[in-house]
Design a protein around this motif. Structure first.
Motif, PDB file in Angstrom:
ATOM      1  N   LEU A 176      55.946  81.080  40.524  1.00  0.00           N
ATOM      2  CA  LEU A 176      56.498  82.189  39.761  1.00  0.00           C
ATOM      3  C   LEU A 176      55.484  82.648  38.712  1.00  0.00           C
ATOM      4  CD1 LEU A 176      60.133  80.941  39.102  1.00  0.00           C
ATOM      5  CD2 LEU A 176      59.363  82.576  40.824  1.00  0.00           C
ATOM      6  N   PRO A 177      55.496  83.929  38.355  1.00  0.00           N
ATOM      7  CA  PRO A 177      54.565  84.390  37.312  1.00  0.00           C
ATOM      8  C   PRO A 177      54.797  83.622  36.015  1.00  0.00           C
ATOM      9  CG  PRO A 177      55.604  86.245  38.428  1.00  0.00           C
ATOM     10  CD  PRO A 177      56.328  85.012  38.892  1.00  0.00           C
ATOM     11  N   ALA A 178      53.725  83.253  35.358  1.00  0.00           N
ATOM     12  CA  ALA A 178      53.849  82.499  34.108  1.00  0.00           C
ATOM     13  C   ALA A 178      54.415  83.400  33.020  1.00  0.00           C
ATOM     14  CB  ALA A 178      52.485  81.967  33.689  1.00  0.00           C
ATOM     15  N   THR A 179      55.503  82.974  32.418  1.00  0.00           N
ATOM     16  CA  THR A 179      56.092  83.709  31.298  1.00  0.00           C
ATOM     17  C   THR A 179      56.390  82.712  30.192  1.00  0.00           C
ATOM     18  OG1 THR A 179      58.379  83.390  32.022  1.00  0.00           O
ATOM     19  CG2 THR A 179      57.200  85.292  32.939  1.00  0.00           C
ATOM     20  N   ALA A 180      56.684  83.238  29.038  1.00  0.00           N
ATOM     21  CA  ALA A 180      57.010  82.349  27.920  1.00  0.00           C
ATOM     22  C   ALA A 180      58.241  81.519  28.237  1.00  0.00           C
ATOM     23  CB  ALA A 180      57.236  83.178  26.657  1.00  0.00           C
ATOM     24  N   GLN A 181      59.132  82.066  29.091  1.00  0.00           N
ATOM     25  CA  GLN A 181      60.378  81.359  29.387  1.00  0.00           C
ATOM     26  C   GLN A 181      60.145  80.186  30.326  1.00  0.00           C
ATOM     27  OE1 GLN A 181      63.410  83.691  31.304  1.00  0.00           O
ATOM     28  NE2 GLN A 181      65.021  82.258  30.753  1.00  0.00           N
ATOM     29  N   ASN A 182      59.510  80.440  31.497  1.00  0.00           N
ATOM     30  CA  ASN A 182      59.366  79.338  32.440  1.00  0.00           C
ATOM     31  C   ASN A 182      58.176  78.444  32.127  1.00  0.00           C
ATOM     32  OD1 ASN A 182      57.073  80.642  33.510  1.00  0.00           O
ATOM     33  ND2 ASN A 182      58.243  81.644  35.123  1.00  0.00           N
ATOM     34  N   ALA A 183      57.247  78.881  31.276  1.00  0.00           N
ATOM     35  CA  ALA A 183      56.134  78.028  30.888  1.00  0.00           C
ATOM     36  C   ALA A 183      56.616  76.858  30.036  1.00  0.00           C
ATOM     37  CB  ALA A 183      55.092  78.832  30.130  1.00  0.00           C
ATOM     38  N   ARG A 184      57.796  76.974  29.456  1.00  0.00           N
ATOM     39  CA  ARG A 184      58.334  75.912  28.615  1.00  0.00           C
ATOM     40  C   ARG A 184      59.479  75.183  29.308  1.00  0.00           C
ATOM     41  NH1 ARG A 184      56.381  75.972  23.586  1.00  0.00           N
ATOM     42  NH2 ARG A 184      58.123  74.838  22.708  1.00  0.00           N
ATOM     43  N   LEU A 185      59.506  75.252  30.642  1.00  0.00           N
ATOM     44  CA  LEU A 185      60.496  74.516  31.415  1.00  0.00           C
ATOM     45  C   LEU A 185      59.881  73.191  31.858  1.00  0.00           C
ATOM     46  CD1 LEU A 185      63.208  74.296  32.901  1.00  0.00           C
ATOM     47  CD2 LEU A 185      62.167  75.559  34.796  1.00  0.00           C
ATOM     48  N   PHE A 186      60.554  72.101  31.532  1.00  0.00           N
ATOM     49  CA  PHE A 186      60.027  70.773  31.840  1.00  0.00           C
ATOM     50  C   PHE A 186      60.987  70.054  32.785  1.00  0.00           C
ATOM     51  CE2 PHE A 186      58.389  71.948  27.679  1.00  0.00           C
ATOM     52  CZ  PHE A 186      57.028  71.697  27.824  1.00  0.00           C
ATOM     53  N   ILE A 187      60.429  69.449  33.816  1.00  0.00           N
ATOM     54  CA  ILE A 187      61.229  68.671  34.754  1.00  0.00           C
ATOM     55  C   ILE A 187      60.689  67.251  34.818  1.00  0.00           C
ATOM     56  CG2 ILE A 187      61.835  70.694  36.133  1.00  0.00           C
ATOM     57  CD1 ILE A 187      59.796  69.685  38.237  1.00  0.00           C
ATOM     58  N   GLU A 188      61.556  66.340  35.209  1.00  0.00           N
ATOM     59  CA  GLU A 188      61.170  64.938  35.399  1.00  0.00           C
ATOM     60  C   GLU A 188      61.820  64.459  36.692  1.00  0.00           C
ATOM     61  OE1 GLU A 188      61.233  60.646  33.044  1.00  0.00           O
ATOM     62  OE2 GLU A 188      62.549  62.268  32.392  1.00  0.00           O
ATOM     63  N   ALA A 191      58.242  66.789  43.967  1.00  0.00           N
ATOM     64  CA  ALA A 191      57.957  67.109  42.565  1.00  0.00           C
ATOM     65  C   ALA A 191      57.017  68.308  42.454  1.00  0.00           C
ATOM     66  CB  ALA A 191      57.366  65.894  41.855  1.00  0.00           C
ATOM     67  N   SER A 192      55.950  68.311  43.250  1.00  0.00           N
ATOM     68  CA  SER A 192      55.007  69.427  43.171  1.00  0.00           C
ATOM     69  C   SER A 192      55.634  70.707  43.706  1.00  0.00           C
ATOM     70  CB  SER A 192      53.730  69.097  43.942  1.00  0.00           C
ATOM     71  OG  SER A 192      53.988  68.914  45.324  1.00  0.00           O
ATOM     72  N   GLY A 193      56.461  70.597  44.753  1.00  0.00           N
ATOM     73  CA  GLY A 193      57.125  71.779  45.298  1.00  0.00           C
ATOM     74  C   GLY A 193      58.118  72.388  44.316  1.00  0.00           C
ATOM     75  N   ILE A 194      58.897  71.548  43.654  1.00  0.00           N
ATOM     76  CA  ILE A 194      59.875  72.041  42.684  1.00  0.00           C
ATOM     77  C   ILE A 194      59.158  72.684  41.495  1.00  0.00           C
ATOM     78  CG2 ILE A 194      61.701  71.363  41.077  1.00  0.00           C
ATOM     79  CD1 ILE A 194      62.274  69.012  43.091  1.00  0.00           C
ATOM     80  N   ALA A 195      58.156  71.994  40.959  1.00  0.00           N
ATOM     81  CA  ALA A 195      57.424  72.518  39.805  1.00  0.00           C
ATOM     82  C   ALA A 195      56.745  73.838  40.138  1.00  0.00           C
ATOM     83  CB  ALA A 195      56.402  71.491  39.327  1.00  0.00           C
ATOM     84  N   SER A 196      56.164  73.927  41.326  1.00  0.00           N
ATOM     85  CA  SER A 196      55.472  75.154  41.716  1.00  0.00           C
ATOM     86  C   SER A 196      56.434  76.324  41.827  1.00  0.00           C
ATOM     87  CB  SER A 196      54.755  74.924  43.054  1.00  0.00           C
ATOM     88  OG  SER A 196      54.126  76.100  43.506  1.00  0.00           O
ATOM     89  N   ARG A 197      57.596  76.088  42.416  1.00  0.00           N
ATOM     90  CA  ARG A 197      58.561  77.175  42.587  1.00  0.00           C
ATOM     91  C   ARG A 197      59.134  77.650  41.259  1.00  0.00           C
ATOM     92  NH1 ARG A 197      58.346  74.331  47.154  1.00  0.00           N
ATOM     93  NH2 ARG A 197      58.873  75.320  49.166  1.00  0.00           N
ATOM     94  N   LEU A 198      59.229  76.749  40.297  1.00  0.00           N
ATOM     95  CA  LEU A 198      59.813  77.103  38.997  1.00  0.00           C
ATOM     96  C   LEU A 198      58.771  77.538  37.973  1.00  0.00           C
ATOM     97  CD1 LEU A 198      62.379  74.173  38.628  1.00  0.00           C
ATOM     98  CD2 LEU A 198      62.931  76.586  39.015  1.00  0.00           C
ATOM     99  N   GLY A 199      57.499  77.308  38.268  1.00  0.00           N
ATOM    100  CA  GLY A 199      56.487  77.516  37.244  1.00  0.00           C
ATOM    101  C   GLY A 199      56.674  76.551  36.097  1.00  0.00           C
ATOM    102  N   ALA A 200      57.179  75.337  36.421  1.00  0.00           N
ATOM    103  CA  ALA A 200      57.539  74.345  35.403  1.00  0.00           C
ATOM    104  C   ALA A 200      56.460  73.280  35.287  1.00  0.00           C
ATOM    105  CB  ALA A 200      58.881  73.700  35.753  1.00  0.00           C
ATOM    106  N   THR A 201      56.605  72.449  34.273  1.00  0.00           N
ATOM    107  CA  THR A 201      55.713  71.309  34.062  1.00  0.00           C
ATOM    108  C   THR A 201      56.450  70.032  34.420  1.00  0.00           C
ATOM    109  OG1 THR A 201      54.549  72.432  32.256  1.00  0.00           O
ATOM    110  CG2 THR A 201      54.344  70.034  32.362  1.00  0.00           C
TER     111      THR A 201
END
Length: 215
Positions: A47-59, A108-118
């Motif tokens: 997803l395009p990097a935005t202020a919203q999804n750039a601060r989404l964290f997953i574990e 983990a990499s697939g989920i993070a990539s689709r969400l633009g998450a860390t």
């Protein structure tokens, strides 16, 4: 006379040893080499990097799965008369790491990539941001060469700051052609399907006041 017999005996012994060495060398050449596979398919466009999804964290926690699968060898359903009751463990066909580790890394990499998450699973959680903790279970898995790969994934998502939880399940089947390469590609597609569904669940959960499941 003794010298002649001794020399002939030594010659026969040397010839015998040479024959054994040649046979072992031929056997080594004839044996199939071990082949290694990965579940890390090329990632989809993030997803395009935005202020919203750039601060989404997953574990993403370690994957729970049946014990028979927690090994580097591919485990496939037997063909023929024993197809319904027996599985084969393929010693020469292996994942690049134990299957549970391969699966965790790919999801983990697939989920993070689709969400633009860390993904903070291995880097430590931030103290000032909520983290979406994802626990995944591979509940059923059946890989039949020349037939299909079928898998059932279950997962829960928990937000670290308020303990709200969402629970979901997905069953996916992918037809596969004959051969191990085609089978591995089928497993990769089921993993991609699961990663997409889990990412959609996280996004829905994040944007909804109540727990949401889109799996």
């Amino acid at each position: 006379m003794m010298t002649t017999k001794t020399t002939a005996s030594r010659a026969r012994g040397a010839a015998f040893i040479a024959a054994i060495a040649a046979a072992l060398a031929l056997a080594g050449c004839a044996s199939s080499p071990t082949r290694f596979y990965t579940l890390q398919a090329p990632p989809p466009a993030a997803l395009p990097a935005t202020a919203q999804n750039a601060r989404l964290f997953i574990e993403v926690s370690p994957i729970a799965l049946p014990e028979r699968l927690a090994r580097p060898q591919l485990v496939v359903r037997s063909s023929g008369a024993n197809a319904g009751t027996r599985v084969d463990i393929l010693e020469q066909e292996r994942w690049s790491s134990p299957f549970n580790n391969e699966l965790r890394d790919a999801l983990a990499s697939g989920i993070a990539s689709r969400l633009g998450a860390t993904d903070v699973s291995r880097s430590g959680r931030p103290t000032d941001q909520p983290v979406y903790r994802i626990a995944i279970e591979l509940r059923e898995f059946d890989a039949a060469p020349g037939d299909k790969v079928q898998a059932t994934y279950g997962w829960t998502i928990t937000r670290s700051d308020n303990a709200k939880t969402s629970a979901c399940q997905l069953t996916v089947a992918e037809p596969v052609a004959a051969g191990i390469d085609a089978l591995v590609q089928g497993v990769q597609r089921t993993v991609a399907d699961a990663a997409g569904a889990i990412a959609a669940s996280v996004a829905g959960f994040k944007n909804s006041a109540a727990p949401a499941c889109q799996g």
